[in-house]
Design a protein around this motif. Structure first.
Motif, mmCIF file in Angstrom:
data_model
loop_
_atom_site.group_PDB
_atom_site.id
_atom_site.type_symbol
_atom_site.label_atom_id
_atom_site.label_comp_id
_atom_site.label_asym_id
_atom_site.label_seq_id
_atom_site.Cartn_x
_atom_site.Cartn_y
_atom_site.Cartn_z
ATOM 1 N N ALA A 197 0.701 -1.418 -0.038
ATOM 2 C CA ALA A 197 -0.136 0.200 -0.122
ATOM 3 C C ALA A 197 0.985 0.977 -0.268
ATOM 4 N N TRP A 198 2.216 1.089 0.846
ATOM 5 C CA TRP A 198 2.864 2.278 0.987
ATOM 6 C C TRP A 198 4.034 1.987 0.334
ATOM 7 N N THR A 199 4.926 3.069 -0.654
ATOM 8 C CA THR A 199 6.231 2.281 -0.681
ATOM 9 C C THR A 199 7.465 3.777 -0.651
ATOM 10 N N ILE A 200 7.895 4.172 0.112
ATOM 11 C CA ILE A 200 8.726 5.458 0.831
ATOM 12 C C ILE A 200 10.182 4.932 0.295
ATOM 13 N N ALA A 201 10.601 6.481 0.032
ATOM 14 C CA ALA A 201 12.247 6.356 -0.276
ATOM 15 C C ALA A 201 12.960 7.485 -0.104
ATOM 16 N N ALA A 202 14.397 7.584 0.688
ATOM 17 C CA ALA A 202 15.682 9.021 0.457
ATOM 18 C C ALA A 202 16.397 8.416 -0.471
ATOM 19 N N TYR A 203 16.144 10.099 -1.239
ATOM 20 C CA TYR A 203 17.278 10.431 -1.621
ATOM 21 C C TYR A 203 18.043 11.371 -0.977
ATOM 22 N N GLU A 204 19.491 10.975 -2.294
ATOM 23 C CA GLU A 204 20.572 11.944 -1.367
ATOM 24 C C GLU A 204 20.482 13.033 -1.892
ATOM 25 N N SER A 205 19.807 13.315 -2.956
ATOM 26 C CA SER A 205 19.289 14.695 -3.286
ATOM 27 C C SER A 205 18.088 15.088 -4.734
ATOM 28 N N PRO A 206 17.823 15.474 -4.834
ATOM 29 C CA PRO A 206 16.677 15.427 -5.914
ATOM 30 C C PRO A 206 16.914 14.989 -6.920
ATOM 31 N N VAL A 207 18.067 14.642 -7.440
ATOM 32 C CA VAL A 207 18.609 13.702 -8.303
ATOM 33 C C VAL A 207 19.880 12.761 -8.372
ATOM 34 N N GLY A 208 19.940 12.148 -6.603
ATOM 35 C CA GLY A 208 20.523 11.704 -6.741
ATOM 36 C C GLY A 208 20.325 9.967 -6.681
ATOM 37 N N GLU A 209 20.970 9.536 -5.555
ATOM 38 C CA GLU A 209 20.972 8.392 -5.504
ATOM 39 C C GLU A 209 19.739 7.417 -4.423
#
Length: 378
Positions: free
Chosen positions: A201-213
């Motif tokens: 139901a939920w998928t959450i992701a954090a990135y190094e920057s708006p265009v980062g890994e």
């Protein structure tokens, strides 16, 4: 049949109008036996669902087999037998996914009419008054540890989260999915509105920057108690569970910090060649596992952290899965909710208890040694 359905009545693969008189009597007698077993408590119904035009259900006979049922009133029949309740319930979920509802189905028109007739006949019989220590025969809800609670309304949770946190922006690319972005554009959540059993139901992701890994990610099943999902989202909203400085390598210190609430409330810990596991200290099935092999392969396909509840760790009723570099502070917020949170569950008819125990009490550790969130997490 149900009140709102209009279709040809069948028995197995045969229309009822093609059965002989004796076969029709046999069908009705079997349906009456099932009805009597349910009414007498010999057959407990765990779940039900609407399958196209009729009601299906799964139940277990006292001290015996578990079965799938199909139909209503004098057309109800057993369609499949199982040796265990867990197998029957799991197969029922696989077949009917999001249509599954807890407990028995509402009474049909025929059943309501019969109940009204019986009530009229017994109207002159005096009903003994309940004493103050008496409890209702079938309370609707019971209070349980949060990991044993019903899923709740995840749709309402999403709406409340957006109303309370203006720095998050909603974007709905199509009807099935809502995307939620933090104003930094380095943290994103996806909510699947019609998630079926087996979906996230939920998928959450954090990135190094708006265009980062991508740095870390988490998934939540639709059957997860909403209080646990809320703890995860609140941790994100507070900013303490992510951002610069929140990501670190997994060490013994970060492992202890992430699971401190479980240790404080007496969750037993076991260590095997691959897994470190914490299990709930009461009769309910729930736990947290840390995969030491997956932790050494952060980009691998296996999740490092698994928070689960119900059934077994390998086929849980719900789960939250998180990758290696999930911040310890966010994990600790989830662990805190597991250790101290409570929720509600529709009372299961098979779980007959004395009046004084209709409401499940918290674990002894919660009452005897209440502690607050560690100072670093306030």
């Amino acid at each position: 049949m149900g009140d709102d359905f209009d279709t040809e009545w069948t028995y197995g693969n045969y229309p009822m109008d093609r059965l002989t008189r004796d076969e029709i009597r046999e069908v009705s007698a079997e349906a009456q036996r099932i009805h009597d077993d349910i009414a007498a408590g010999r057959l407990t119904i765990h779940l039900h669902a609407v399958d196209s035009w009729t009601i299906v259900a799964v139940g277990t006979y006292t001290g015996g087999k578990s079965v799938h049922l199909h139909g209503e009133d004098y057309l109800r029949q057993e369609t499949k037998d199982y040796q265990s309740e867990a197998e029957a319930v799991a197969d029922f979920h696989c077949q009917y996914t999001v249509a599954v509802r807890p407990g028995p189905a509402p009474l049909t028109r025929t059943e309501r009419a019969a109940a009204e007739v019986l009530a009229t006949r017994n109207a002159e019989t005096p009903v003994p008054a309940l004493s103050r220590t008496s409890a209702p025969a079938e309370p609707l809800l019971e209070t349980v540890p949060v990991y044993a609670a019903d899923p709740g309304d995840h749709e309402a949770l999403l709406n409340n989260f957006l109303r309370s946190n203006g720095e998050w922006e909603k974007y709905r690319p199509h009807d099935e999915t809502t995307l939620v972005n933090h104003e930094s554009l380095s943290l994103r959540a996806e909510f699947l509105h019609e998630a079926a059993h087996g979906d996230n139901a939920w998928t959450i992701a954090a990135y190094e920057s708006p265009v980062g890994e991508r740095v870390w990610h988490a998934t939540v099943t639709p059957t997860t108690p909403v209080q646990i999902t809320k703890a995860l989202l609140d941790s994100l909203a507070s900013g303490s569970g992510w951002g610069p400085g929140s990501i670190s390598s997994v060490t013994n210190e970060t492992l202890a910090e992430a699971t401190r609430p479980l240790a404080e409330t007496g969750w037993p810990q076991t260590v095997t060649a691959r897994l470190i596991e914490w299990t709930a200290p009461d009769a309910e099935s729930a736990g947290v596992s840390f995969d030491t092999v997956a932790a050494t392969r952060p980009t691998g396909p296996i999740d490092t952290w698994t928070v689960w509840g119900g059934n077994t760790p390998h086929q849980p009723a719900w789960s939250v899965r998180l990758s290696t570099h999930t911040p310890a502070a966010l994990l600790q917020d989830i662990a805190f909710e597991l250790a101290y949170g409570q929720g509600h569950r529709q009372r299961r008819p098979s779980a007959a208890r004395p009046a004084s125990r209709l409401t499940t009490q918290p674990a002894v550790a919660r009452a005897a040694n209440p502690v607050t969130r560690p100072a670093a997490r306030r």
